[in-house]
Design a protein around this motif. Sequence first.
Motif, short mmCIF file in Angstrom:
data_model
loop_
_atom_site.label_atom_id
_atom_site.label_comp_id
_atom_site.label_asym_id
_atom_site.label_seq_id
_atom_site.Cartn_x
_atom_site.Cartn_y
_atom_site.Cartn_z
N SER A 282 -6.42 -0.64 -4.63
CA SER A 282 -7.05 0.68 -4.51
C SER A 282 -7.56 0.92 -3.09
O SER A 282 -7.52 2.06 -2.60
CB SER A 282 -8.20 0.81 -5.51
OG SER A 282 -9.26 -0.07 -5.18
N LEU A 283 -8.01 -0.12 -2.41
CA LEU A 283 -8.45 0.02 -1.02
C LEU A 283 -7.27 0.37 -0.12
O LEU A 283 -7.37 1.26 0.74
CB LEU A 283 -9.11 -1.28 -0.56
CG LEU A 283 -9.55 -1.32 0.91
CD1 LEU A 283 -10.55 -0.21 1.21
CD2 LEU A 283 -10.13 -2.69 1.26
N VAL A 284 -6.14 -0.31 -0.32
CA VAL A 284 -4.93 -0.01 0.48
C VAL A 284 -4.48 1.43 0.24
O VAL A 284 -4.18 2.17 1.19
CB VAL A 284 -3.81 -1.00 0.12
CG1 VAL A 284 -2.53 -0.64 0.88
CG2 VAL A 284 -4.22 -2.43 0.43
N LEU B 238 -3.90 -5.73 5.34
CA LEU B 238 -4.30 -5.97 3.95
C LEU B 238 -3.14 -6.32 3.04
O LEU B 238 -3.33 -7.02 2.04
CB LEU B 238 -5.03 -4.73 3.40
CG LEU B 238 -6.46 -4.51 3.87
CD1 LEU B 238 -6.95 -3.15 3.42
CD2 LEU B 238 -7.39 -5.60 3.33
N LEU C 290 -8.57 -3.66 -7.58
CA LEU C 290 -9.56 -3.24 -6.60
C LEU C 290 -9.00 -3.35 -5.18
O LEU C 290 -9.21 -2.47 -4.34
CB LEU C 290 -10.82 -4.09 -6.75
CG LEU C 290 -11.99 -3.76 -5.81
CD1 LEU C 290 -12.47 -2.34 -6.06
CD2 LEU C 290 -13.13 -4.75 -6.02
N TYR C 291 -8.29 -4.42 -4.91
CA TYR C 291 -7.69 -4.64 -3.59
C TYR C 291 -6.65 -3.57 -3.28
O TYR C 291 -6.63 -2.99 -2.19
CB TYR C 291 -7.06 -6.04 -3.57
CG TYR C 291 -6.71 -6.57 -2.21
CD1 TYR C 291 -7.57 -7.42 -1.53
CD2 TYR C 291 -5.51 -6.23 -1.60
CE1 TYR C 291 -7.25 -7.91 -0.28
CE2 TYR C 291 -5.17 -6.72 -0.35
CZ TYR C 291 -6.04 -7.57 0.30
OH TYR C 291 -5.72 -8.05 1.55
N HIS D 52 -5.74 3.89 10.57
CA HIS D 52 -5.70 3.24 9.27
C HIS D 52 -4.44 2.37 9.11
O HIS D 52 -4.39 1.53 8.19
CB HIS D 52 -5.74 4.27 8.15
CG HIS D 52 -7.11 4.77 7.87
ND1 HIS D 52 -7.41 5.60 6.80
CD2 HIS D 52 -8.29 4.57 8.51
CE1 HIS D 52 -8.69 5.90 6.80
NE2 HIS D 52 -9.24 5.29 7.83
N TYR E 175 -6.28 3.96 -0.87
CA TYR E 175 -7.27 4.90 -0.33
C TYR E 175 -7.06 5.09 1.17
O TYR E 175 -7.09 6.22 1.68
CB TYR E 175 -8.68 4.39 -0.60
CG TYR E 175 -9.76 5.19 0.09
CD1 TYR E 175 -10.15 6.43 -0.40
CD2 TYR E 175 -10.37 4.71 1.24
CE1 TYR E 175 -11.13 7.18 0.23
CE2 TYR E 175 -11.35 5.43 1.89
CZ TYR E 175 -11.73 6.67 1.38
OH TYR E 175 -12.69 7.40 2.02
N LEU E 176 -6.86 4.00 1.90
CA LEU E 176 -6.63 4.10 3.34
C LEU E 176 -5.37 4.89 3.63
O LEU E 176 -5.32 5.69 4.58
CB LEU E 176 -6.54 2.70 3.95
CG LEU E 176 -7.83 1.88 3.96
CD1 LEU E 176 -7.55 0.45 4.41
CD2 LEU E 176 -8.88 2.52 4.86
N GLU F 146 -6.02 8.66 2.99
CA GLU F 146 -6.78 9.23 4.11
C GLU F 146 -5.89 9.40 5.34
O GLU F 146 -6.05 10.35 6.10
CB GLU F 146 -7.97 8.32 4.43
CG GLU F 146 -9.09 8.39 3.40
CD GLU F 146 -9.76 9.75 3.39
OE1 GLU F 146 -10.34 10.15 4.42
OE2 GLU F 146 -9.69 10.43 2.35
#
Length: 287
Positions: free
Chosen positions: A29-31, A53, A26-27, A46, A33-34, A37
């Motif tokens: 996936s946030l990196v 992170l 999950l952690y 970003h 995703y940023l 983008e």
Amino acid sequence: AMAFCLFWPSLILWSVTLLKETSLALYVSLVIYLFVELIKRKKWWHLVPVCLLWYPLKEIRVNSHYLMLLTISLSLIFFLPRRKAYGLLLAAGLAAACLAAGHSRIKPLYQEFQNMVIAAQMGYITTGGSYYKFIPERFGPNKISGGMITPGEMTISFCKALYYYLCVPNPFIRIKASQAPVAPQMVIWYALLLFCLPAGVLHLVRHHYRESGIVLVYILVFISALAIFTGNEGAAFRQRDMVTPFFFIPISVGMFNLLGWLAVKVKHRVEPAPPAAESTGDDRAGY
């Protein structure tokens, strides 16, 4: 997807800390995703959360932050210009500069890396729980090593480690009673790896390499490191689940492409052939 991972038999049966691998996925996936983008929409701000992170990853799993830093560093190649000539020229210049700056450190770093691999393998073999050994046979707990592992031997060892890591536990070779619940999961996993993953990777590299690039780099970096430095069956099966959700991105693309291709083939077989054109009565009219 991350919530679904909580109920996988591999996490339930072999995990001491149930939420560690899922939390790491999950952690990460946030990196990712940023970063995606940032690539797609040029959201340069970003860079700040991405840089903030990556470091705390070591609190979830030791050295994971180094692997994530390597993933982000390699993914910077997707900032190269879209024109292939400029992009290739700049990439070649950067590679040459890095090689010139670190040329004297290549052999010592390779020796250090080799020693780490051998030490990890010896540790798993001597303490039990290891079901595979991928380094050359001349290396062992009671054997005198024959010098350095050659690049050719290291390549073969890496391929063997990757095969073992992705296929553990193999229900077609050996399976215990405690592993029976994961047999259906592994059979489906093999089918997805063989048929859907290659098609998905080829499609993403050809049509969406900038958006999907960091996902593919992340899979390559983490699976490579985990395959080399993990020799315990339970740990390999459990730790692989923090990368498995990201496999489903190219796998799903490949699955839809294959299903579409099969649908077209079936449609052509089922539909009747178009009727032949009626004759005008004069066969010489077309000449």
